[in-house]
Design a protein around this motif. Structure first.
Motif, mmCIF file in Angstrom:
data_model
loop_
_atom_site.group_PDB
_atom_site.id
_atom_site.type_symbol
_atom_site.label_atom_id
_atom_site.label_comp_id
_atom_site.label_asym_id
_atom_site.label_seq_id
_atom_site.Cartn_x
_atom_site.Cartn_y
_atom_site.Cartn_z
ATOM 1 N N PHE A 49 0.822 -1.206 0.000
ATOM 2 C CA PHE A 49 0.000 0.000 0.000
ATOM 3 C C PHE A 49 0.857 1.257 0.000
ATOM 4 N N PHE A 50 1.845 1.319 0.903
ATOM 5 C CA PHE A 50 2.704 2.488 0.977
ATOM 6 C C PHE A 50 3.553 2.634 -0.282
ATOM 7 N N PHE A 51 3.980 1.509 -0.836
ATOM 8 C CA PHE A 51 4.801 1.574 -2.053
ATOM 9 C C PHE A 51 3.983 2.114 -3.224
ATOM 10 N N ILE A 52 2.724 1.683 -3.325
ATOM 11 C CA ILE A 52 1.846 2.189 -4.387
ATOM 12 C C ILE A 52 1.622 3.690 -4.215
ATOM 13 N N GLN A 53 1.394 4.102 -2.958
ATOM 14 C CA GLN A 53 1.216 5.523 -2.687
ATOM 15 C C GLN A 53 2.477 6.313 -3.055
ATOM 16 N N TYR A 54 3.609 5.708 -2.774
ATOM 17 C CA TYR A 54 4.884 6.360 -3.115
ATOM 18 C C TYR A 54 5.040 6.495 -4.625
ATOM 19 N N ARG A 55 4.697 5.431 -5.359
ATOM 20 C CA ARG A 55 4.793 5.462 -6.819
ATOM 21 C C ARG A 55 3.818 6.477 -7.414
ATOM 22 N N ASN A 56 2.696 6.682 -6.740
ATOM 23 C CA ASN A 56 1.699 7.645 -7.211
ATOM 24 C C ASN A 56 2.046 9.087 -6.848
ATOM 25 N N GLY A 57 3.129 9.267 -6.103
ATOM 26 C CA GLY A 57 3.587 10.612 -5.783
ATOM 27 C C GLY A 57 3.215 11.118 -4.414
ATOM 28 N N THR A 58 2.519 10.281 -3.611
ATOM 29 C CA THR A 58 2.054 10.743 -2.308
ATOM 30 C C THR A 58 3.204 11.006 -1.353
ATOM 31 N N PHE A 59 4.251 10.204 -1.417
ATOM 32 C CA PHE A 59 5.348 10.307 -0.460
ATOM 33 C C PHE A 59 6.628 10.860 -1.078
ATOM 34 N N LYS A 60 6.528 11.474 -2.246
ATOM 35 C CA LYS A 60 7.743 11.922 -2.923
ATOM 36 C C LYS A 60 8.254 13.261 -2.431
ATOM 37 N N ASP A 61 7.405 14.040 -1.794
ATOM 38 C CA ASP A 61 7.848 15.323 -1.258
ATOM 39 C C ASP A 61 7.045 15.635 -0.003
ATOM 40 N N PRO A 62 7.563 16.482 0.882
ATOM 41 C CA PRO A 62 6.887 16.773 2.156
ATOM 42 C C PRO A 62 5.482 17.342 1.997
ATOM 43 N N ASP A 63 5.265 18.162 0.975
ATOM 44 C CA ASP A 63 3.955 18.793 0.809
ATOM 45 C C ASP A 63 2.855 17.771 0.518
ATOM 46 N N SER A 64 3.114 16.855 -0.403
ATOM 47 C CA SER A 64 2.110 15.841 -0.740
ATOM 48 C C SER A 64 1.888 14.887 0.427
ATOM 49 N N PHE A 65 2.960 14.540 1.119
ATOM 50 C CA PHE A 65 2.828 13.633 2.271
ATOM 51 C C PHE A 65 2.091 14.327 3.413
ATOM 52 N N LYS A 66 2.371 15.595 3.609
ATOM 53 C CA LYS A 66 1.687 16.361 4.646
ATOM 54 C C LYS A 66 0.193 16.422 4.368
ATOM 55 N N GLU A 67 -0.162 16.653 3.127
ATOM 56 C CA GLU A 67 -1.574 16.711 2.740
ATOM 57 C C GLU A 67 -2.261 15.367 2.967
ATOM 58 N N TYR A 68 -1.550 14.295 2.655
ATOM 59 C CA TYR A 68 -2.124 12.950 2.828
ATOM 60 C C TYR A 68 -2.342 12.629 4.303
ATOM 61 N N ILE A 69 -1.339 12.854 5.137
ATOM 62 C CA ILE A 69 -1.470 12.565 6.568
ATOM 63 C C ILE A 69 -2.544 13.446 7.197
ATOM 64 N N ASN A 70 -2.596 14.698 6.799
ATOM 65 C CA ASN A 70 -3.564 15.640 7.346
ATOM 66 C C ASN A 70 -4.997 15.244 6.999
ATOM 67 N N SER A 71 -5.183 14.605 5.844
ATOM 68 C CA SER A 71 -6.521 14.196 5.403
ATOM 69 C C SER A 71 -7.067 13.026 6.218
ATOM 70 N N LEU A 72 -6.200 12.362 6.971
ATOM 71 C CA LEU A 72 -6.622 11.183 7.736
ATOM 72 C C LEU A 72 -7.204 11.543 9.101
ATOM 73 N N GLY A 73 -7.116 12.792 9.485
ATOM 74 C CA GLY A 73 -7.700 13.233 10.751
ATOM 75 C C GLY A 73 -7.010 12.612 11.952
ATOM 76 N N TYR A 74 -7.835 12.005 12.841
ATOM 77 C CA TYR A 74 -7.297 11.434 14.075
ATOM 78 C C TYR A 74 -6.361 10.250 13.813
ATOM 79 N N LEU A 75 -6.489 9.620 12.650
ATOM 80 C CA LEU A 75 -5.623 8.484 12.330
ATOM 81 C C LEU A 75 -4.248 8.926 11.830
#
Length: 216
Positions: A49-75
């Motif tokens: 799951f994390f590798f797919i997210q990484y390939r899709n660009g979610t974890f390639k830079d702090p801004d995209s990763f920050k947006e993803y983590i922030n969208s999860l709320g309490y999780l």
């Protein structure tokens, strides 16, 4: 006559206890295997799951990763902790991104706690997996060229490997994932490795937390 009957009774009890012990041991082994299988399936699934997210660009830079983590709320803090754990086990995922985003989202204390727990847990799992599965696991994760180069490099520190490991883990530029896996193949005791990880990791993570938590 009574003596013979007592001996037969004791023998039956002994055989009964032996059968019970065998049943308990068999059941215990089965539970352990089921637990191991469930853990491995979850581990692989999360890694994919994390590798797919990484390939899709979610974890390639702090801004995209920050947006993803922030969208999860309490999780968010939980996912960040799991991510930091898995990034040690899956060497293809960049690790500093979590150390940057954590304090930005959850403050210097919250970010430090998530990153410290996740990275230490991943380091410990890498050591234990390597010790259990051996050199074949290293070949699955790292190239032979990388293994040979680091092996030759670390052979110079054979007598003082624990000192070298502490310094290397402390430095943010060192290949932590490889070092944790490699340490599992050495004669180093788990207790010593645990102390090294728990004492060398917090300093670097704390610096990241203070900088990106707007304290420094």
């Amino acid at each position: 006559m009574e003596l013979a009957e007592n001996l037969e009774s004791e023998e039956r009890d002994f055989l009964s206890e032996t059968a019970s012990e065998k049943f308990i041991n068999t059941k215990g082994k089965l539970i352990k295997r089921v637990f191991t299988a469930v853990f491995l399936i979850a581990f692989v699934a999360l890694g994919v799951f994390f590798f797919i997210q990484y390939r899709n660009g979610t974890f390639k830079d702090p801004d995209s990763f920050k947006e993803y983590i922030n969208s999860l709320g309490y999780l968010g803090p939980v996912v960040l902790t799991v991510f930091q754990c898995l990034k040690v086990l899956y060497a293809v995922i960049p690790g500093t991104i979590g150390c940057i985003v954590g304090p930005m989202l959850f403050g210097p204390v919250g970010g430090f706690v998530c990153n410290y727990i996740g990275i230490c847990a991943g380091s410990i799992l890498a050591f234990l997996l390597s010790r259990k599965l051996g050199f074949s696991l290293m070949r699955m994760i790292f190239t032979d060229k990388k293994i040979r180069s680091y092996k030759n490099w670390m052979n110079r520190w054979t007598k003082h490997f624990h000192i070298f490991l502490w310094i290397a883990i402390f430095l943010p530029i060192s290949p932590d994932d490889f070092l944790c896996y490699f340490s599992g193949l050495t004669q180093m005791k788990f207790k010593r490795f645990l102390i090294i990880i728990l004492t060398s990791k917090p300093i670097t993570i704390l610096v990241y937390s203070l900088i990106f938590g707007n304290i420094l």
